[in-house]
Design a protein around this motif. Structure first.
Motif, short mmCIF file in Angstrom:
data_model
loop_
_atom_site.label_atom_id
_atom_site.label_comp_id
_atom_site.label_asym_id
_atom_site.label_seq_id
_atom_site.Cartn_x
_atom_site.Cartn_y
_atom_site.Cartn_z
N ASP A 75 0.89 -0.98 0.04
CA ASP A 75 -0.26 0.05 0.47
C ASP A 75 1.05 1.40 0.07
OD1 ASP A 75 -2.66 1.36 -0.36
OD2 ASP A 75 -2.62 1.42 2.26
N ALA A 76 2.13 1.24 1.08
CA ALA A 76 2.90 2.15 0.27
C ALA A 76 3.45 3.14 -0.96
CB ALA A 76 3.96 2.19 1.73
N MET A 77 3.49 1.57 -1.13
CA MET A 77 4.40 1.94 -3.05
C MET A 77 2.82 2.23 -3.44
SD MET A 77 7.21 0.50 -2.06
CE MET A 77 7.85 1.48 -3.72
N ARG A 78 1.74 1.65 -3.23
CA ARG A 78 1.22 2.43 -4.47
C ARG A 78 0.80 4.08 -3.77
NH1 ARG A 78 -5.00 3.86 -3.55
NH2 ARG A 78 -3.99 3.73 -1.29
N ILE A 79 1.08 4.96 -2.70
CA ILE A 79 0.60 5.68 -2.84
C ILE A 79 1.98 6.49 -2.66
CG2 ILE A 79 0.55 7.27 -0.89
CD1 ILE A 79 -0.66 5.29 0.98
N LYS A 80 3.07 5.82 -3.59
CA LYS A 80 4.07 6.62 -3.30
C LYS A 80 3.93 6.80 -4.86
CE LYS A 80 9.23 5.88 -4.33
NZ LYS A 80 10.29 4.88 -3.63
N ASN A 81 3.06 5.70 -5.39
CA ASN A 81 3.37 5.99 -7.46
C ASN A 81 2.08 7.02 -7.85
OD1 ASN A 81 4.88 3.95 -8.33
ND2 ASN A 81 3.29 2.43 -8.20
N GLU A 96 10.27 7.81 3.10
CA GLU A 96 9.30 6.46 3.67
C GLU A 96 8.27 5.99 4.46
OE1 GLU A 96 11.41 3.02 1.14
OE2 GLU A 96 12.77 3.61 3.64
N ASN A 97 8.83 6.66 5.51
CA ASN A 97 8.33 6.31 7.06
C ASN A 97 7.24 6.77 7.39
OD1 ASN A 97 10.60 4.68 8.25
ND2 ASN A 97 11.33 5.94 9.25
N ASP A 98 7.04 7.88 6.83
CA ASP A 98 5.42 8.21 7.09
C ASP A 98 4.48 7.86 5.51
OD1 ASP A 98 6.66 10.66 7.75
OD2 ASP A 98 7.19 11.39 5.85
N LEU A 99 4.67 7.04 4.14
CA LEU A 99 4.76 6.39 3.43
C LEU A 99 3.37 4.97 4.10
CD1 LEU A 99 5.72 6.82 0.37
CD2 LEU A 99 4.39 8.37 1.22
N PHE A 100 4.63 4.35 4.89
CA PHE A 100 4.56 3.64 6.39
C PHE A 100 3.39 3.90 6.87
CE2 PHE A 100 8.87 1.61 4.82
CZ PHE A 100 8.29 0.85 4.08
N ILE A 101 3.27 5.17 7.65
CA ILE A 101 3.17 5.57 8.70
C ILE A 101 1.27 5.15 7.66
CG2 ILE A 101 1.82 6.45 10.23
CD1 ILE A 101 4.69 7.50 10.74
#
Length: 159
Positions: A75-81, A96-101
């Motif tokens: 999901d973090a990778m999807r948001i990153k995209n 990156e940590n923010d995306l994981f949160i």
């Protein structure tokens, strides 16, 4: 359940010292005990590094750490995209940590507590979005709240 970002926990620790606001921290310990207040492991690591005494207090109060699993990573990778971030070329917004949160909160259907700056309009370059703006994006849709509003909403009275 509220998923705390490091920014909010450090904000609380710095602005509401345990010695002067023991009632607040007793209430926070109760929220931890009921598992209403949790943190992704990456957020806890940031807190423990930047505010070691706060990290120790959280550990002593048995804070539940949410580990980053495959579903959260995807999901973090999807948001990153969605943000158009390529490789490690993060802008001045989320890392990156923010995306994981954010992905952790999505996975657990929880609210993020963050004290990152709110951006009323999305930046022209989406990689410059802070946590609140990313949470508000279509395709992410994670509720978020600032620490002070979290306290106000609780209507708790600290003596």
């Amino acid at each position: 359940m509220q998923v705390f970002d490091a920014s909010s926990m450090i904000y609380a620790w710095d602005n509401y010292p345990l010695q002067q606001f023991p009632g607040l921290w007793d209430w926070m310990a109760n929220q931890i005990n009921k598992q209403f207040l949790v943190m992704p492991s990456v957020a806890f690591d940031e807190v423990a590094h930047k505010a070691p005494e706060c990290g120790k207090w959280l550990r002593n109060n048995n804070l539940e750490l949410l580990e980053i699993n495959n579903a959260i990573i995807h999901d973090a990778m999807r948001i990153k995209n969605l943000l158009g971030i390529v490789g490690d070329k993060y802008g001045s917004g989320v890392g990156e940590n923010d995306l994981f949160i954010i992905a952790t909160a999505r996975t657990h259907k929880a609210e993020v507590v963050t004290d990152e700056k709110w951006q009323p309009a999305l930046p022209k370059k989406l990689e410059n979005c802070k946590i609140p703006a990313v949470c508000d994006m279509k395709g992410v849709a994670v509720p978020w709240i600032k620490f002070i509003d979290y306290i106000k909403r609780s209507e708790a009275v600290f003596r």
